[in-house]
Design an enzyme around this catalytic site. Sequence first.
Site, PDB file in Angstrom:
ATOM      1  N   GLU A 170       0.920  -1.189  -0.219  1.00 29.06           N
ATOM      2  CA  GLU A 170       0.407   0.106   0.045  1.00 29.06           C
ATOM      3  C   GLU A 170       1.120   1.020  -0.134  1.00 29.06           C
ATOM      4  O   GLU A 170       0.883   2.233  -0.541  1.00 29.06           O
ATOM      5  CB  GLU A 170      -1.706   0.002   1.057  1.00 29.06           C
ATOM      6  CG  GLU A 170      -1.954  -1.047   1.096  1.00 29.06           C
ATOM      7  CD  GLU A 170      -1.067  -2.500   1.362  1.00 29.06           C
ATOM      8  OE1 GLU A 170      -0.519  -2.895   1.908  1.00 29.06           O
ATOM      9  OE2 GLU A 170      -2.244  -3.723   1.191  1.00 29.06           O
ATOM     10  N   HIS A 208     -11.463  -5.827   9.000  1.00 26.19           N
ATOM     11  CA  HIS A 208     -12.203  -5.707   7.710  1.00 26.19           C
ATOM     12  C   HIS A 208     -13.897  -4.409   7.790  1.00 26.19           C
ATOM     13  O   HIS A 208     -14.145  -4.410   6.921  1.00 26.19           O
ATOM     14  CB  HIS A 208     -13.040  -6.709   6.903  1.00 26.19           C
ATOM     15  CG  HIS A 208     -11.330  -7.826   6.872  1.00 26.19           C
ATOM     16  ND1 HIS A 208     -10.878  -9.362   7.735  1.00 26.19           N
ATOM     17  CD2 HIS A 208     -11.100  -8.087   5.163  1.00 26.19           C
ATOM     18  CE1 HIS A 208      -9.638  -9.479   6.787  1.00 26.19           C
ATOM     19  NE2 HIS A 208     -10.186  -8.981   5.396  1.00 26.19           N
TER      20      HIS A 208
HETATM   21  C1  LIG Z   1      -1.693  -4.901   4.778  1.00 24.84           C
HETATM   22  C2  LIG Z   1      -2.650  -6.171   3.981  1.00 24.84           C
HETATM   23  N1  LIG Z   1      -3.139  -5.295   2.309  1.00 24.84           N
HETATM   24  C3  LIG Z   1      -4.081  -6.386   1.649  1.00 24.84           C
HETATM   25  C4  LIG Z   1      -4.522  -7.192   1.791  1.00 24.84           C
HETATM   26  C5  LIG Z   1      -5.727  -7.719   2.108  1.00 24.84           C
HETATM   27  N2  LIG Z   1      -5.522  -9.801   0.809  1.00 24.84           N
HETATM   28  C6  LIG Z   1      -5.448 -10.190   2.191  1.00 24.84           C
HETATM   29  S1  LIG Z   1      -5.005 -11.552   1.535  1.00 24.84           S
HETATM   30  C7  LIG Z   1      -4.062 -10.917   0.457  1.00 24.84           C
HETATM   31  C8  LIG Z   1      -3.377 -11.650  -1.007  1.00 24.84           C
HETATM   32  C9  LIG Z   1      -2.536 -12.475  -0.107  1.00 24.84           C
HETATM   33  O1  LIG Z   1      -1.069 -13.529  -0.866  1.00 24.84           O
HETATM   34  P1  LIG Z   1      -0.376 -13.738  -0.670  1.00 24.84           P
HETATM   35  O2  LIG Z   1       0.587 -13.217   0.353  1.00 24.84           O
HETATM   36  O3  LIG Z   1       0.412 -14.250  -2.287  1.00 24.84           O
HETATM   37  O4  LIG Z   1      -0.752 -14.852   0.732  1.00 24.84           O
HETATM   38  P2  LIG Z   1      -1.795 -16.200  -0.387  1.00 24.84           P
HETATM   39  O5  LIG Z   1      -2.910 -15.825   0.007  1.00 24.84           O
HETATM   40  O6  LIG Z   1      -1.665 -16.613  -1.405  1.00 24.84           O
HETATM   41  O7  LIG Z   1      -1.624 -17.495   0.903  1.00 24.84           O
HETATM   42  C10 LIG Z   1      -4.338  -9.166   0.114  1.00 24.84           C
HETATM   43  C11 LIG Z   1      -4.007  -8.521  -0.833  1.00 24.84           C
HETATM   44  C12 LIG Z   1      -4.457  -7.620   4.041  1.00 24.84           C
HETATM   45  N3  LIG Z   1      -4.584  -8.776   3.888  1.00 24.84           N
HETATM   46  N4  LIG Z   1      -3.056  -6.843   4.066  1.00 24.84           N
END
Ligand SMILES: Cc1ncc(C[n+]2csc(CCOP(=O)(O)OP(=O)(O)O)c2C)c(N)n1
Lengths: 379, 336
Positions: free
Chosen positions: B71, B140
Amino acid sequence: MTVLDHRHTAAVPGWLPGATAPRTDPAPLLPDTAPVRVLGTPAAEKADPALLRELYRRLVVGRRYNQQATTLTKQGRLAVYPASTGQEACQVAAALALGDQDWLFPSYRDTLAVVSRGVDPLEALTLLRGNAHTGYDPRASRTAPLSTPLATQAPHAVGLAHAARLAGDPVVALTMLGDGGTSEGDFHEALNFAAVLHAPVVFLVQNNGYAISVPLTQQSAAPTLAHKAVGYGMPGRLVDGNDAAAVHAVLGEAVERARQGGGPTLVEALTYRVEAHTNADDATRYRQDEEVAAWREHDPILLMERALRELGLLDEQLVQDAADEAEALAARMRAEFHADPELDPMSLFAHVYAEPTQQLREQAAQLAAELAAEAEVHH
Amino acid sequence: MTTAPALNGTATRTSTMAQALNGALRDAMRADPTVHVMGEDVGTLGGVFRITDGLTAEFGPERCLDTPLAEAGILGTAVGMAMYGLRPVVEMQFDAFAYPALEQLFSHVAKMRNRTGGKLPLPITVRVPYGGGIGGVEHHSDASEAYYAHTPGLHVVTPATVADAYGLLRASIASDDPVVFLEPKRLYWGKTEWDPTAPVEPIGKAVLRRTGHSAVLITYGPSLPVCLEAAEAARAEGWDLAVLDLRSLVPFDEATACEVVRSIGRAVVVHEASGFGGAGAEIAARLTEKCFHHLSAPVLRVTGFDIPYPPPMLEHHHLPGVDRILDAVARLQWED
Ligand SMILES: Cc1ncc(C[n+]2csc(CCOP(=O)(O)OP(=O)(O)O)c2C)c(N)n1
């Protein structure tokens, strides 16, 4: 030597003391080009048969756990469940690579790792069920709360490992995150601190190809995510994340290295998220069925079964016991989550501070009065 | 304040707030090639709330960019893009996931015009889905408006109706100052009829959603429907409540708010964010300062408790509801 002595960095010959880069030789830090594999290779024959069977059992139970939690979510029994289906090898091997005194710092998808650590499988789901935030005692299980803000738990792992090292305790911290999480600033700051402080910490990146809809190619231009280690001055390792024996071996090595004072390691495990991101996601919008099907052929349980069979270690008893344990767990989840839990609304005011402020006491009294009035109406 | 013309040729239609926001982005991108959308999952997926649905298909990935998951990086990059003449519209995936970007927002986005003597205004819109009531697990459901409103240099806008979602987002994108555009998640899926061809109103104008003479409920964003419901329920108690929708916290439409409060004499400010140091505190203080001699009772506040946002099974105890609003109305010193 104090714990913050920096003599561990091998100076590159030919450079004056205090001169600019390179200060250390990057070559030993580079990850192998091919991911480490154990199952289906000669290394499997040298692996501990008891460990392989234990991994198998945990994979089977873990898969069932993921499936049952996903079903409960569809039935509205959990608020949300980010399944680690397809990633069970990483989940169980990470937990198994740690000793009792070590700490795990999981991300929001790592409920199964938390369970594999010994936390009660139902307590581990409290957050996702929606009745409280963290359902387990982090101190008792040496497992930090599941972290939803991505990568923010990584610096905590570094700090805890650093503090343990200062105390002279042989404690290692392992933190888990996804490929997407490696883009966050906190991830980079954590790697840098870990390397500078020489902290006994292991970073496990489960690269499952996607951050929700965003594929790795749009997430990172690094040769591999494991290469990110090198810029910070720690070794990067690449492992087949669906080969539970390989993940266990690579993490085990990294944990031991950290425990012996060898500093941090970054491990990238190549795996795949077989289910959608969560029950709220529609994965067909961003990936092809063929891709999912191909990964199902490289499923962690399949790989383990095949290897055990080849090694003559897959007897009927093991298969039956694992299946029974899995079904018993699923039945327990269904029974426990069949109805909504009894909740105390006054718990809203608990643990905001050690001592509630005057304002909070007033607000608690207000809610208590409202609840009493409501109860009156119902009678 | 700049206004932008609505391009959508069709007359009255029925849509959700999510669709109206999507339409506003699309129309703004069609009208102005410098408008660029960027954020996590905004491309192929169309955003986790589908607010950017179809934008990459129509405008290409350069105009609607799936960024890496960072972000601070997203907003910091937007700053540089804005310095070079683009008009970035940034999506933060959820309220609490905007926090890594606060350094960029507070230290740069909010201050750049001021620091550079007006030479570098930043026309950036930061869209943030915010607030609770959707059954989300921790991180959330934050109502984070007070952090933004407390930071000089940022406009803070929050629509409560489908028509406003369209109009205010168009106006925000057209604004030469940075706007934090707070989208009440729980209102995303409510459908209403509205007219996309209606002229876009400037930012900073409160609107009276319901007239009444007993007291006025002053609110914004996610709490507007709750206040309208409370006003309806209040009739049974013999109260005729007005409801004022602020639509933006910065600018705060003091003129309209004071006019209404002076003519009615009793006011309750309602929002779901915690009360202590919340937007309601500022509004109540200001109205008291400006309207003291017209008030028959202190300006009261109905807000969320001063606690971290609770787990979903308990959130209804935290969020201000009709009963809590009516309790406050009852405390407006009617006997005097
Ligand atoms: C700081 C932050 N930004 C955005 C999110 C929203 N979000 C939750 S899971 C996700 C994707 C995460 O991807 P990854 O790190 O590859 O983990 P995976 O879901 O594949 O296990 C996002 C964008 C969050 N939880 N925290």
